[in-house]
Write an enzyme that holds these catalytic residues in place. Structure first.
Site, PDB file in Angstrom:
ATOM      1  N   LYS A  53     -44.546  85.642 -83.661  1.00  0.00           N
ATOM      2  CA  LYS A  53     -43.843  84.845 -83.114  1.00  0.00           C
ATOM      3  C   LYS A  53     -44.878  83.541 -82.497  1.00  0.00           C
ATOM      4  CE  LYS A  53     -40.759  82.572 -83.123  1.00  0.00           C
ATOM      5  NZ  LYS A  53     -39.896  82.384 -83.766  1.00  0.00           N
ATOM      6  N   CYS A 144     -57.987  79.004 -57.401  1.00  0.00           N
ATOM      7  CA  CYS A 144     -58.010  78.630 -56.089  1.00  0.00           C
ATOM      8  C   CYS A 144     -58.615  79.822 -55.213  1.00  0.00           C
ATOM      9  CB  CYS A 144     -56.625  77.762 -55.132  1.00  0.00           C
ATOM     10  SG  CYS A 144     -55.205  79.030 -55.434  1.00  0.00           S
ATOM     11  N   LYS A 406     -28.285  39.581 -78.190  1.00  0.00           N
ATOM     12  CA  LYS A 406     -26.479  39.703 -77.813  1.00  0.00           C
ATOM     13  C   LYS A 406     -25.711  38.385 -76.941  1.00  0.00           C
ATOM     14  CE  LYS A 406     -26.471  45.100 -77.108  1.00  0.00           C
ATOM     15  NZ  LYS A 406     -26.633  45.434 -78.410  1.00  0.00           N
ATOM     16  N   ASP A 497     -19.996  55.662 -74.512  1.00  0.00           N
ATOM     17  CA  ASP A 497     -19.533  55.225 -75.959  1.00  0.00           C
ATOM     18  C   ASP A 497     -20.850  55.487 -76.577  1.00  0.00           C
ATOM     19  OD1 ASP A 497     -18.340  54.665 -78.480  1.00  0.00           O
ATOM     20  OD2 ASP A 497     -18.212  52.356 -77.629  1.00  0.00           O
TER      21      ASP A 497
END
Length: 637
Positions: A53, A144, A406, A497
């Site tokens: 992988k 840091c 539209k 929708d």
């Protein structure tokens, strides 16, 4: 092959490719040799490693240290350690303290002679685009905290296991700030804690008294971000005003100024764009599937034969220099590109023509706080089709911007309610949403003016798709849609929708969701009733079919059906049944069959969207994360 020094099944955290990429954790079989640290897919039933992988060259490792576990971490994540190399942090979780000690000791031993070993490190994790310890937002930022003397991991590990290191002031501040982030109820953001510099990538002439003019290439200071679309900024002369956020880019992003750099472009989109240009030697540079890496995509033609695309990873030498196919080294990627524009040097062709997805003109915008478009600025060129609300036409806005218009037929929409909602919808801005530019409401019919996408409706695009089918591209389409829906979900916005017919495809093959929320304003009884022929019964879950209860989880159901549409190349769901039969059978437990192009993993994603109980369905955040994981595995080396 070098002898194995250490081998064990450990938990690996995904590397965040983007600032807000979701995290996941997977068991991998880690194998350490003197040359590489490799990790493999693991089969627990057969107790053996499977496919590779990923891997890290030992010579590229800059240091190895423990990581302070996150608060309330589950037991499997109590013993993390980090391996920092040129691509960033690799986070691994050992099963116990002894295992962690052993891995850190062996790793430190094999890297002890590496050049440029780090002297500082970050004791906390890198999460969501920043280091939790010091709040720095660059993955390559210097640590840091100093690494302990004598490169000793044991003292540090013992201290971590008994009692965490005393927090720095920044850590104490982070601990106070971190527990309860605000929910994303709106796009309003707090003023910036520190000033941020941006560079204008387009000219912008102010369209309202509150706007600030932008000059391409100039630097500006961002003062606050009142919403996602508009930021308050100051120019070099001290003048202040609002600027469109998509007209600027972060200062210091070294590639955004180059036309050859295509940010956020996938492999398939690159091939689509290069083939469309059809120029021998056409090229672009994009982000690789490996985080922090880049790829040159190059198109080559042989007379009388179809062109082909080649993809070259930009490699990094141990000294930090860049090279492509042959080892001609350069201090920066722009220098490398410039060289290969004049010399092929191992490539199939020299880089002859820049191919870019950057707009030649600026995106269309109204001024800050404005939403009304003057209809006299619109030119109608051709009809695109008839929608639920009326005719849709292709045209130009201000003579230059491609738009879809539209034309809302009277009596089809609750206009007053929609006009109020349009002001909110204009603030929704995402790569995978069709942008609403504005509305024309001072005459009848009213117009809705949106972004125009040249490849049109996704449903038609799927049905006309060339074979053989690119399965990775089908998954990329689903990724695009889930990304847009994840954003709508975060804004508490329900589509109602969602279907392939309500998605559009641009010239690079990117899919964008459109018509979100419009179904609420339909006045057609046939459409709003589940008994009517126009109601989207085939995309609706039981709670909508029976009780008209819409939610983000009803959108999730519809997304599962949309995935089915994608993998069947645009077939009609439940094609053998009428609406009444679908209502009866779906509420009784019927679900769509597995498409031929979808494997079991993909089909499981679909089925998870179709749980009868809404609360058992995944969120769009989870869906998008799962699809990203699948794409990453498909493209991972």
């Amino acid at each position: 092959m070098a002898d194995v020094i250490l081998e064990e099944v450990l938990l690996k955290r995904s590397q965040q490719k983007k600032k807000t990429s979701p995290l996941n954790y997977k068991e991998r079989q880690f194998v350490l040799t003197s040359e590489k640290l490799s990790y493999y897919d693991y089969d627990p039933e057969k107790d053996k490693r499977k496919s590779l992988k990923g891997s890290v060259d030992v010579e590229k490792i800059r240091f190895v240290e423990t990581v302070i576990p996150e608060e309330n971490a589950i037991p499997e994540r109590h013993f993390p350690f980090q391996i920092i190399y040129d691509e960033g942090p690799l986070y691994v979780f050992a099963k116990n303290e002894e295992s962690r000690k052993q891995w850190i000791r062996k790793l430190k031993n094999v890297v002890r002679f590496n050049k440029d070993l780090a002297q500082k490190y970050h004791p906390w994790f890198w999460v969501d685009g920043k280091w939790l310890c010091c709040q720095q937002e660059s993955k390559q930022a210097m640590g840091c905290r100093k690494i302990e003397p004598k490169n000793s991991a044991f003292t540090h590990s013992r201290r971590i296991s008994r009692k965490p290191l005393p927090p720095t002031p920044l850590e104490r501040e982070e601990k106070i700030l971190r527990p309860l982030p605000p929910e994303p109820t709106s796009q309003v953001l707090p003023p910036l804690a520190t000033e941020e510099s941006v560079i204008a990538i387009y000219d912008y002439s102010s369209n309202s008294a509150l706007d600030l003019q932008l000059i391409k290439g100039d630097q500006y200071t961002v003062l606050e971000k009142p919403d996602a679309n508009w930021w308050k900024a100051r120019n070099k002369y001290g003048q202040e005003g609002f600027i469109p956020s998509n007209y600027v880019t972060e200062a210091g992003n070294e590639f955004d100024g180059y036309d050859w750099y295509c940010k956020g472009m996938s492999r398939n989109q690159a091939e689509s764009l290069l083939k469309k240009e059809n120029k021998d030697g056409g090229f672009l540079v994009r982000e690789s599937s490996k985080p922090g890496k880049f790829t040159v995509s190059l198109y080559t033609k042989v007379t009388g034969e179809p062109g082909t695309c080649r993809h070259y990873n930009i490699c990094t030498a141990p000294q930090g220099q860049f090279y492509l196919a042959e080892k001609h080294f350069f201090e920066s990627i722009p220098e490398l590109i410039n060289y290969h524009q004049h010399n092929s040097a191992g490539l199939v062709s020299r880089l002859k023509y820049i191919v870019s997805n950057k707009n030649l003109r600026a995106p269309a915008r109204l001024g800050y706080g404005e939403w009304e478009i003057d209809p006299r600025q619109l030119t109608f060129l051709k009809e695109l089709g008839n929608g639920q609300f009326g005719v849709v036409k292709y045209g130009k806005w201000q003579g230059v911007n491609d738009v879809a218009i539209k034309m809302i037929k009277e009596g089809s929409m609750s206009e007053d309610d929609f006009i109020e909602e349009a002001k909110v919808m204009m603030k929704l801005q995402h790569t995978n949403l069709v942008q609403l530019y504005g509305v024309c409401t001072k005459q009848r019919p009213i117009f809705i003016v949106t972004e125009f996408l040249v490849n049109g409706c996704l449903l038609n695009y799927l049905q006309e798709m060339m074979k053989p089918v690119n399965l990775v591209y089908l998954l990329e389409m689903c990724r695009d849609i889930s990304s847009g829906m994840e954003y709508l979900e975060s804004q508490k916005f329900i589509h109602r929708d969602l279907a392939a017919r309500n998605c559009l495809v641009d010239d690079c093959g990117t899919v964008k969701v459109t018509d979100f929320g419009l179904s609420r304003y339909v006045l057609d009884d046939e459409y709003t009733s589940s008994a009517g022929s126009k109601f989207p019964v085939r995309w609706s879950p039981p709670e909508v079919l029976l009780y008209c209860k819409f939610s983000s989880k009803s959108d999730v159901w519809a997304f599962g059906v949309l995935m089915w549409e994608v993998y069947t190349l645009g077939k009609m769901p439940y094609e053998r049944f009428n609406n009444n039969e679908i209502v009866e059978k779906v509420t009784a437990g019927l679900r769509l069959y597995r498409p031929q192009n979808a494997n079991e993993t993909i089909y499981t994603l679909m089925k998870n969207c179709w749980h009868e109980k809404p609360e058992e369905r995944p969120s769009f955040h989870e869906i998008h994360s799962n699809i990203n994981d699948l794409l990453y595995e498909l493209q991972e080396d």
